[in-house]
Write an enzyme that holds these catalytic residues in place. Structure first.
Site, PDB file in Angstrom:
ATOM      1  N   ASP A  48       8.645  23.621  30.412  1.00 18.15           N
ATOM      2  CA  ASP A  48       8.115  24.838  31.005  1.00 18.15           C
ATOM      3  C   ASP A  48       8.242  24.784  32.523  1.00 18.15           C
ATOM      4  O   ASP A  48       8.254  23.694  33.113  1.00 18.15           O
ATOM      5  CB  ASP A  48       6.632  25.006  30.642  1.00 18.15           C
ATOM      6  CG  ASP A  48       6.426  25.297  29.167  1.00 18.15           C
ATOM      7  OD1 ASP A  48       7.332  25.869  28.544  1.00 18.15           O
ATOM      8  OD2 ASP A  48       5.347  24.942  28.647  1.00 18.15           O
ATOM      9  N   TYR A  76       4.226  12.271  27.255  1.00 15.28           N
ATOM     10  CA  TYR A  76       3.733  13.180  28.292  1.00 15.28           C
ATOM     11  C   TYR A  76       2.421  12.662  28.869  1.00 15.28           C
ATOM     12  O   TYR A  76       1.645  11.999  28.169  1.00 15.28           O
ATOM     13  CB  TYR A  76       3.459  14.573  27.721  1.00 15.28           C
ATOM     14  CG  TYR A  76       4.654  15.289  27.155  1.00 15.28           C
ATOM     15  CD1 TYR A  76       5.402  16.163  27.933  1.00 15.28           C
ATOM     16  CD2 TYR A  76       5.033  15.106  25.821  1.00 15.28           C
ATOM     17  CE1 TYR A  76       6.500  16.845  27.403  1.00 15.28           C
ATOM     18  CE2 TYR A  76       6.122  15.775  25.286  1.00 15.28           C
ATOM     19  CZ  TYR A  76       6.850  16.638  26.083  1.00 15.28           C
ATOM     20  OH  TYR A  76       7.932  17.300  25.549  1.00 15.28           O
ATOM     21  N   ASP A  90      -1.871  27.636  29.661  1.00 17.13           N
ATOM     22  CA  ASP A  90      -1.669  26.866  30.885  1.00 17.13           C
ATOM     23  C   ASP A  90      -1.981  27.774  32.075  1.00 17.13           C
ATOM     24  O   ASP A  90      -2.645  28.809  31.906  1.00 17.13           O
ATOM     25  CB  ASP A  90      -0.248  26.279  30.956  1.00 17.13           C
ATOM     26  CG  ASP A  90       0.850  27.346  31.033  1.00 17.13           C
ATOM     27  OD1 ASP A  90       0.529  28.555  31.126  1.00 17.13           O
ATOM     28  OD2 ASP A  90       2.039  26.968  30.992  1.00 17.13           O
ATOM     29  N   ARG A 182       0.857  22.430  25.443  1.00 20.92           N
ATOM     30  CA  ARG A 182      -0.059  23.544  25.717  1.00 20.92           C
ATOM     31  C   ARG A 182      -0.859  23.910  24.467  1.00 20.92           C
ATOM     32  O   ARG A 182      -2.061  24.179  24.537  1.00 20.92           O
ATOM     33  CB  ARG A 182       0.726  24.769  26.188  1.00 20.92           C
ATOM     34  CG  ARG A 182       1.271  24.669  27.594  1.00 20.92           C
ATOM     35  CD  ARG A 182       1.994  25.938  27.983  1.00 20.92           C
ATOM     36  NE  ARG A 182       3.263  26.088  27.296  1.00 20.92           N
ATOM     37  CZ  ARG A 182       3.683  27.201  26.708  1.00 20.92           C
ATOM     38  NH1 ARG A 182       2.909  28.275  26.684  1.00 20.92           N
ATOM     39  NH2 ARG A 182       4.875  27.268  26.138  1.00 20.92           N
TER      40      ARG A 182
END
Length: 234
Positions: A48, A76, A90, A182
């Site tokens: 993203d 992550y 987000d 997310r």
């Protein structure tokens, strides 16, 4: 280096650039350096715009390896704020609702995170690149259209709580292809009987490629200027 025969580049994607932007910049500079009008360049796994970190970019015939990299395990580090949600899960969108957090403790966070380890079902975000009747879901969502996406089966190998300063937590996640962090933040918030959204995301590993192995697009472009290029004529 021989970018036409194929090279694999390890890029550290900056904040706010799309994955498409990164590929486009690299392709433009490579074509200019090589003196060609077209060159195959692709990436193995979208990040993203508000995410940073490992992005594997393949050129030439090495684009055939993209699927191989896409199926590699990802790692992550995610910052999550509990007690509030956004439509995009987000910071792309403003907060749309607030939820209680007084009942949430670090022990409860740890217990809740543990329930997500293993094979889980996850509904992708409406603001995602998933296809709906031939259209990207985010295109519909940004027009205010209702988007219904089916749950996907995926695997969370590890979740580690790195810090807990409520309402903010930081986690490390090791997961399979197709995991939306997310959406994981959304589901963690719901499991805590509250809400949550992602405030920062960094992809730190794809397979054996770590973020420490990567360079920024600008650094790659600077190096390219002085790089010796191999061009095969046959």
């Amino acid at each position: 280096m021989d970018f036409i025969t194929g090279e694999v580049l390890y890029i550290d994607k900056p904040l706010r650039l799309t994955s498409f932007d990164v590929v486009g910049r690299i392709r433009w500079h490579l074509c200019r350096k090589l003196g060609v009008k077209k060159l195959k360049v692709g990436h193995a796994g979208t990040l993203d715009p508000l995410a940073t970190g490992v992005m594997i970019v393949c050129t030439g015939k090495a684009t055939k390896r993209i699927e191989e990299f896409q199926y590699a395990t990802k790692e992550y580090v995610a910052d999550i704020r509990v007690g509030a949600t956004t439509p995009s899960f987000d910071l792309e969108k403003e907060i749309d609702a607030y939820y209680p957090v007084e009942h949430i403790t670090e022990d409860l966070v740890r217990e809740t995170l543990a329930t997500f380890v293993g094979t889980i079902e996850q509904v992708p975000p409406a603001f995602s690149a998933c296809m709906v009747d031939g259209v990207r879901a985010y295109e519909l969502a940004r027009k205010g259209r209702e988007v219904e996406l089916k749950p996907k089966t995926l695997v969370i190998d590890e979740i580690e709580l790195l810090s807990c300063n409520l309402p903010d937590i930081t986690i490390r996640v090791v997961c399979s292809k197709g995991t939306y962090i997310r959406a994981l933040a959304r589901d963690i918030g719901a499991a805590l009987h509250s809400g949550a959204h992602l405030t920062a995301l960094r992809r730190t590993r794809v397979g054996d490629v770590r973020v420490e192995d990567c360079v920024s697009p600008d650094a790659f472009i600077d190096d390219l200027k002085n790089m010796e290029i191999e061009i095969k004529t046959s």
